[in-house]
Motif scaffolding. Structure first.
Motif, PDB file in Angstrom:
ATOM      1  N   GLU A 178       1.288  -1.239  -0.180  1.00  0.00           N
ATOM      2  CA  GLU A 178      -0.182   0.034  -0.001  1.00  0.00           C
ATOM      3  C   GLU A 178       0.831   1.467   0.183  1.00  0.00           C
ATOM      4  O   GLU A 178       1.868   1.377   0.616  1.00  0.00           O
ATOM      5  CB  GLU A 178      -0.614   0.080   1.237  1.00  0.00           C
ATOM      6  N   GLU A 193       3.066   0.236   3.155  1.00  0.00           N
ATOM      7  CA  GLU A 193       2.889  -0.430   4.096  1.00  0.00           C
ATOM      8  C   GLU A 193       3.527  -1.504   3.316  1.00  0.00           C
ATOM      9  O   GLU A 193       2.279  -1.470   2.282  1.00  0.00           O
ATOM     10  CB  GLU A 193       1.903  -0.814   4.265  1.00  0.00           C
ATOM     11  N   ASN A 205       0.855  -5.299   4.709  1.00  0.00           N
ATOM     12  CA  ASN A 205       0.207  -6.194   5.842  1.00  0.00           C
ATOM     13  C   ASN A 205      -0.140  -7.349   4.978  1.00  0.00           C
ATOM     14  O   ASN A 205      -0.548  -7.680   4.409  1.00  0.00           O
ATOM     15  CB  ASN A 205      -0.999  -4.842   5.405  1.00  0.00           C
ATOM     16  N   TYR A 222      -7.379  -1.399   8.779  1.00  0.00           N
ATOM     17  CA  TYR A 222      -6.048  -0.978   8.863  1.00  0.00           C
ATOM     18  C   TYR A 222      -5.564   0.011   9.518  1.00  0.00           C
ATOM     19  O   TYR A 222      -4.471   1.023   8.674  1.00  0.00           O
ATOM     20  CB  TYR A 222      -5.557  -1.988   7.848  1.00  0.00           C
TER      21      TYR A 222
HETATM   22 CA   LIG Z   1      -2.560   1.124   7.191  1.00  0.00          CA
END
Ligand SMILES: [Ca+2]
Ligand code: HEC
Ligand SMILES: [Ca+2]
Length: 485
Positions: free
Chosen positions: A221, A229, A231, A239
């Motif tokens: 992301e 990020e 994740n 998130y």
């Molecule tokens: Ca986040």
């Protein structure tokens, strides 16, 4: 006798450009295909071809042995502009029973922009019978895009916040979410909220999505000015975006995290790297990389190898390969044999430098027996905190990806800082733009806030932009920034 000996066997046709030396393994890097136009998605097909979307709206197959390109579909309604266009694609892994390929792309009706998710049926070398599964609001940026099929045959779609940050926390909006659909476009019975596609929320702009061998789902992301990020996605997870960026480190974030039970990234990056295509590597072919996430990065112009722990819940190391060798990297896929393919993105809207004639390219990274090129690359470990004592580098890392290293900007997207009246004008106004960011209605991009940088770093950068590229205005002191916080 020269010229008479019969060819014993077919040699590898692709010339090796460079090698990579790992702990034990040696890898070849070769160029599979050239002259492509921003390959957004590359994925391995059931016919052992690389299936590819190009941003302007074409789907093609690339022969990984010869580089031959065969166009199989052109989607006329695709609206390509800057980051929009034909983006994600996934082929159903059980092609015999479900001969489907899923794509998502941007369309524009009058002034309204949408992201459209469409299923095509594969019929030999054509894609037929398009079925629209879902249409959601889009924007000139932050459209997310990636698609994946889960081990139990559901379709996952990583969407962007469509530049309306609050979408990401709004349960009613399908933007800034991981969506989960049946392959006919209906809502699965066992989704968290009955009748809703939402599987997880709180995302800004995801550009990578992949399942690991044991069925865990990962994303990459883009953060704003800080905290890109990766994740690990869980059902109903929150998130954090836009209330939280990256790890829970500020007081406000800690409070929010406690109240809303948000999930921290497995790994985050400040300065940002612009993470894009993400794929799981589970092959024995390159043992050093087994059980890793492979991540293509745009801004950082590298392939990251993120080694996972055994159960896939932690990233143990972050190693950087191909840095600055091929420019911006956007797509990555793995063949069943364990060869890795990576696509470049040097012809996109935010070029680092002028694309080469051969851009864009698909590279192949494969295991070799010996070094066979003049250039041997090594990986390097990403250091925890980039120690930036060089001001050129400070500017380049935080500002250069948008305003460019020579301060010339990108027309229509990022203003030039060279000769800018805001840079050269009133100090207070400039410091305000730096600390708080700047957004103008109807402009496709916005200037992020840089209040997370220290007064000293801010002073160094602002002085740099006021005194470089022929700009000649006075320096800015740390104390002047401190006063305006
Ligand atoms: Ca986040
Ligand atoms: C993600 C892209 C991005 C990054 C990174 C970025 N900017 Fe900007 N910047 C913009 C955009 C977009 C604008 C125009 C905003 C507007 O006018 O609405 C802008 C505007 C500006 C302006 C006003 C210039 C003018 O003539 O309008 C200054 C000054 C500026 N940025 C400085 C910086 C500095 C210093 C950094 C690094 C600390 C930086 N920017 C990093 C996107 C970015
Ligand atoms: Ca944070």
């Amino acid at each position: 006798m020269l010229g008479c000996s019969p060819r014993k066997r077919k040699e590898a046709i692709l010339p090796v450009e460079q090698n990579i030396q790992l702990d034990k393994s040696i890898l070849d890097i070769s160029v599979v295909a050239k002259g492509l136009n921003v390959p957004w998605e590359i994925t391995w097909g059931p016919d052992d071809k690389i299936w590819m979307t190009e941003q302007h709206g074409e789907i093609s197959k690339i022969d990984p042995e010869t580089g031959d390109k065969k166009r199989i579909l052109e989607i006329k309604e695709v609206w390509k502009d800057r980051t929009t266009g034909l983006l994600g694609m996934v082929i159903h892994p059980n092609i015999k029973e479900y001969p489907y390929v899923f794509v998502d792309y941007t369309i524009k009706n009058d002034k309204n922009i949408f992201s459209k998710l469409v299923r095509y049926t594969i019929q030999r070398d054509s894609l037929i019978s398009p079925k629209t599964l879902l249409v959601i609001p889009g924007s000139s940026g932050h459209n997310g895009s990636r698609l994946a099929i889960s081990p139990n045959g559901k379709l996952l779609w990583a969407t962007g916040d469509a530049q309306k940050f609050q979408n990401a926390q709004n349960e009613k909006s399908l933007n800034g979410k991981i969506l989960r659909l049946n392959i006919d476009g209906t809502v699965p019975e066992n989704n968290p909220v009955k009748g809703s596609y939402v599987w997880a929320k709180g995302f800004r702009n995801m550009q990578g999505l992949t399942f690991s061998k044991n069925g865990l789902l990962y994303t990459s992301e883009h953060g704003d000015a800080l905290e890109d990020e990766v994740n690990l996605i869980t059902r109903e997870g929150n998130y954090g975006w836009p209330n939280i960026e990256g790890v829970h480190d500020t007081e406000d974030e800690k409070k929010y995290a406690e109240k809303y039970n948000t999930i921290e990234p497995l790994l985050s990056w400040t300065p940002t790297i612009a993470p894009s295509g993400l794929t799981y590597y589970g092959s024995d072919n390159i043992p050093e990389w087994k059980n890793s996430l492979l991540l293509a990065t745009l801004k950082a112009r590298s392939l990251r190898v993120l080694k996972l722990n055994d159960d896939g819940t932690k990233i143990l190391s972050d190693n950087i390969f191909l840095e600055n060798e091929y420019g911006r990297l956007r797509g990555v896929c793995v063949s069943p044999k364990g060869d890795i393919y990576v696509s470049t993105s040097n012809k996109d809207w935010n070029p680092y430098s002028k694309p080469l004639e051969s851009d864009d390219r698909i590279l192949k990274i494969s295991r070799a027996n010996k070094i066979s090129s003049a250039k041997v690359l090594k990986g390097k470990v990403a250091s925890e905190n980039t120690n930036i004592d060089n001001i050129d580098q400070l500017y380049s890392i935080y500002c250069g990806s948008c305003h460019k290293d020579d301060g010339s900007g990108v027309e229509g997207s990022f203003p030039a800082l060279k000769g800018s009246s805001i840079v050269l004008g009133d100090k207070g106004n400039l410091i305000k733009v730096f600390l708080k960011g700047k957004k103008t209605e109807n402009k496709p991009e916005q200037m992020p806030a840089f209040k997370f940088l220290s007064d000293e770093e801010g002073a160094a950068i602002l002085t740099y932009i006021r005194t470089n590229w022929g700009n000649s205005a006075g320096a800015i002191q740390a104390s002047e920034i401190k006063k305006m916080r």
